[in-house]
Each structure stands twice: as structure tokens, then as C-alpha cells.
Design a protein around this motif. Sequence first.
Motif, PDB file in Angstrom:
ATOM      1  N   LYS A  68       0.854  -1.187   0.000  1.00  0.00           N
ATOM      2  CA  LYS A  68       0.000   0.000   0.000  1.00  0.00           C
ATOM      3  C   LYS A  68       0.890   1.237   0.000  1.00  0.00           C
ATOM      4  N   PRO A  69       0.423   2.357  -0.566  1.00  0.00           N
ATOM      5  CA  PRO A  69       1.289   3.524  -0.754  1.00  0.00           C
ATOM      6  C   PRO A  69       1.792   4.153   0.549  1.00  0.00           C
ATOM      7  N   LEU A 101       2.502   7.546   2.717  1.00  0.00           N
ATOM      8  CA  LEU A 101       1.748   8.781   2.902  1.00  0.00           C
ATOM      9  C   LEU A 101       2.678   9.980   2.701  1.00  0.00           C
ATOM     10  N   ASN A 102       2.073  11.156   2.496  1.00  0.00           N
ATOM     11  CA  ASN A 102       2.811  12.426   2.453  1.00  0.00           C
ATOM     12  C   ASN A 102       3.869  12.459   1.353  1.00  0.00           C
ATOM     13  N   GLU A 121       4.388  11.307  -3.203  1.00  0.00           N
ATOM     14  CA  GLU A 121       3.812  11.047  -4.509  1.00  0.00           C
ATOM     15  C   GLU A 121       2.656  10.056  -4.396  1.00  0.00           C
ATOM     16  N   PRO A 122       1.487  10.366  -4.938  1.00  0.00           N
ATOM     17  CA  PRO A 122       0.345   9.442  -4.832  1.00  0.00           C
ATOM     18  C   PRO A 122       0.655   8.076  -5.426  1.00  0.00           C
ATOM     19  N   ARG A 123       0.196   7.051  -4.750  1.00  0.00           N
ATOM     20  CA  ARG A 123       0.311   5.651  -5.190  1.00  0.00           C
ATOM     21  C   ARG A 123       1.755   5.132  -5.192  1.00  0.00           C
ATOM     22  N   TYR A 124       2.687   5.901  -4.605  1.00  0.00           N
ATOM     23  CA  TYR A 124       4.075   5.437  -4.544  1.00  0.00           C
ATOM     24  C   TYR A 124       4.232   4.393  -3.447  1.00  0.00           C
ATOM     25  N   CYS A 125       4.737   3.219  -3.819  1.00  0.00           N
ATOM     26  CA  CYS A 125       4.863   2.094  -2.879  1.00  0.00           C
ATOM     27  C   CYS A 125       6.303   1.609  -2.720  1.00  0.00           C
TER      28      CYS A 125
END
Length: 540
Positions: A298-299, A301-302, A304-308
Motif C-alpha cells: 500500500k502507498p 503517505l505524504n 507522490e500518490p500511489r508510490y509504494c
Amino acid sequence: METLYHNGAIITMEDGPEPEVVLVKDGVIRFVGSFDEARDHAGPQAALVDLQGKCLMPGFIDPHSHIFMNGQMSVCAWLTDCTSYDDIIQTLRKYIEEKSIGPEGIVMGWGYDHNFLKEGGHPDKRILDQVSTEIPIMILHISAHLACVNSRVLELAGITAETPDPPGGVIGRLADGEPSGYLEEAGMVPAQGIIQGRMQLDIRSLLTEMQRSFIENGVTTAQDGATTAGDLKALRLAAEQDLLTIDVVAYPLMPSNGVELLHQNQDLCGGYRNHLKIGGYKLVLDGSPQGRSAWMSKPYLNGEPRYCGYPWMEDKQVEAFVRTAVEEGQQLLAHCNGDAASEQYLNAYEKVQKEQNCGKDLRPVMIHCQTVRNDQLERMADLNMIASIFVGHVYYWGDVHLKNFGPERGHRISPVKDAIQRGVKVDFHQDTPVTQPDMLHSVWCAVNRTSRSGAVIGEDQRISVYEALKAVTIHAAYQYFEEDSKGSIREGKRADLVVLSHSPLKVGPHEIKDIKVLQTIKDGMIVYRAEKTCEREDWA
């Protein structure tokens, strides 16, 4: 030579009442029991050592570190106390001046942590070029998974705007596409080659320094986890010249010709030669959670969006390495910080074990286990896979993990209690030189779960002091298939012991980290003495 220890707290890590005495002869524990009974076992020349109320327990066993790298870092510019870019600049300038380093030399810095710099970022070439644009400079992040270099290193390594990111790594870029000097994971490799090619090391001094912090912290067995050909050559030299004071277990890194390296050094497999042996293989499957390169399902937080984060290798590569280890009957250690990396390792090991119908007890190990899930811990128990947990994360980066992952995942960092409850064998490491090999600090972390800010991180993951002591003694010995010779005080076991200022079982839980190592005893010989607190007397 016989030595009888008495008049102190004795933690045996075995079932039964606390004994009055421990008798050591010729490096082996010969008797554990009452003072009166000891007279039937000790000779008239036995030395009587009065512990003066101090604590005697098994020597600590390190289940994952990088002991040779610890020696290398001892000659670097030390950046762990830097809190700003200016601190780093001034520390590096002072290092260059003290070492009289010119353009033909190099500067290696160790231990900066962007999480605790006031600028909140990585000191890339724009910062390091203020130190020098002529001398190659590389500074390693405290995780050892990230680095920054100056323009000179980028030039020598041939890293340009056209250089693509390598598989399993990142090359930082400025707004115009030029490399910034920030490097992640496999992106560090070309720069490391430049630096290592110029390093001038006093190998004998390095081999001595690499052990110092372990011995001073009561560690009698340590690991070199991710051994290269150069590392093993140096470790063999140390063994051949009787420079190893403690036992060292090496694990060649599989993608770096590790299989060939193990095959070429079969004499080190299966047993120690002058304190050195090869324990199996090592894999690295992802990066650092505090560096945001660990591979998550799951990504973060804080950011780049969706960065895992990202993996180091493809599934088929991992399966091939696991298959090699299992077919050869070798133990395999895999670095897994993110739960996606844990999943990749478990999937591969389960698949290969089913293919091979493997019933042999190979005791595979998952290293770090920072975000491993409960469903994965249950699968680990089925595989007899050991969880070697870097529990110090709770203190050092617990606040950072809450920021990166939020409260639900952040409070489950280093899920020790969940692992134990599911029948997984757990031990603790410090990943030295990432943090110092202070086993009592790890015990304190597991018992209290307190971060740098004083916040409690995952109260429900706290364990008892005795459970935590198992993780740095008998369970760590089990990982090395050495539970019959190390990890507890029992007749017939090696006399690897430590004398502590206080018993961890008899002080308050918050006081455990303040206990001092007074003596480290390896095979019955005192190899470290903090102060003269245990007096010898005649045995009558």
C-alpha cells in the motif's frame, strides 16, 4: 585453566532455578549449580571470581550485521550527529584537512539521516560541491540504502542526464534533467565503484576496529551479512592471522557472485576455522522504510500518490536464487523491509519448497521484518522461517514511520509480539553499522516500544524482558544452528559469557538500556573489561 563465577545474579536462559555458581574449564562450561556441589567438580587450582552482585549471562549473539563494513565505516567522516547541511559541510571540510586529502584521494562520509536534518532533504551535489568539486565525495545515508555524491563522482562514474535509472535503483534528477547527486539502491553502484577503487585502507587496523564495538557490547558471535569477494578475502586474512577475537558468520550476497564465492570456499562451510565460517546465502529484495524505498503493498503517505517503493529483483530471479539455496541445502537470509518484499520472498520459498518436497530444516531467515503482516507471519511459521527483527526501528525511526505509514501501519513496525504469538522464532539485530550492536538497547526497545520523541509505538507489541533476552541469546544461536553450543549457560556449552552491571530481570523496564557491559568472555577468556569489578580469589 578453571574459573568459578559466584556471588552474582546468573541468568542461564535455561529452565530451572538460578544457580549459585558457573564453572568454566578450557573454554567450556563444566558445571552449573550450587556452591557446595561445585567443590566436587572444580580442581584445587580453580580461580574463584566474585561477581560482587553483578550479573552473568550468555554472551550476546548478533543475527544480522555487516561486520566488515563496520570496519570500513570506522575510517569515514562520521555524520551521525549532523543536524543540518552546514554541519555536514563543516564536518567534511575538517575531515579533508585532518587527513590531508587531495584530488587524487577520496572522501567517504557515513551516517547522515535526512529525517533529522533541519532542511528535511538529502545533501546532494549542490551541497557537496561546496566542500570540493575536485575531490570525489560520497556520503552514505544511515540506512546504507541511499547516498549523495558531488559532481566529481558523477563525472568519474559517467552518470549524465542520459543515464537511465537501473533496475532496482534511482538516479536523482534536477529540474533540468541533470543528475542531482542523490542515488538510491542500485543507483549507487557506479559511484561506489569509483570510491572503492580509490580507498586506501590499513587492512590490519580495519580488521581490529570492525570487532571493537561488538566486543564492547558483549557480542561473542557476529555476522557479515552480504559478503562480497573482497570482504571474504579480508575476513579469511583475519582468520589466518588469528585476528578474529569473536566468531564471525559470513553470508555471500547471491547476485554478486555469491554462489561462486561459496563454492570456492567450501572449507569455511559447516564449521568455524579460526572463528570464521560461511552460514549460507544472502538476498536483498527491497530498500529502507525510513528512506521510503522499501517495497510496500500500500502507498506511502505524504508524498507522490500511489508510490509504494520498488523491488530489487523480478519474481523469477528471486525464485531462481531460492531454488539454488534449497537445492544446495544452504540457509538463505533475505532482506525484506516492506510487506510486498516479504510477500515476494514467501511466494518464492513456498513454491520452491513444494517443488523440491523439501523436508530438511534449512531455517530460512527474513531480515528486518519491519512491516510484515500477520497472514505472512503465519506462513513463516509453516516454513520454520525465522524473523530477525530490527526492533531498534521503534526508537530510532518510530516517529518517521508514523508519518510515512499512518497510525495503523506505523504502530505495527517491528511486530514482535504478533510473531511470537504465531509460533515464529524471533531474534533481534542492529544492522551494524546502521546502529551500534547494543543488544541491551534492543531488549529495551522490545519491552518499552518508545520512540525518540517519547511516544509509545505499538503498545500491544510489547514483550517481556525474558522473551527479549531469548531474542539476543538462544534464539539467535538457533538461527546459526548453534543452539547446542551457544546461547545459554549449560554444562558442555562454550563459555561465551557477558558480565553486566545489573540483571535485566531485576531493574525497571526503562532502566535496561542503562545497564553496562563490564566484561565480555569468549571461550572462557576475557576479551573486554570495562573496569576491574570482578576479583579473583584462591579456591580453597
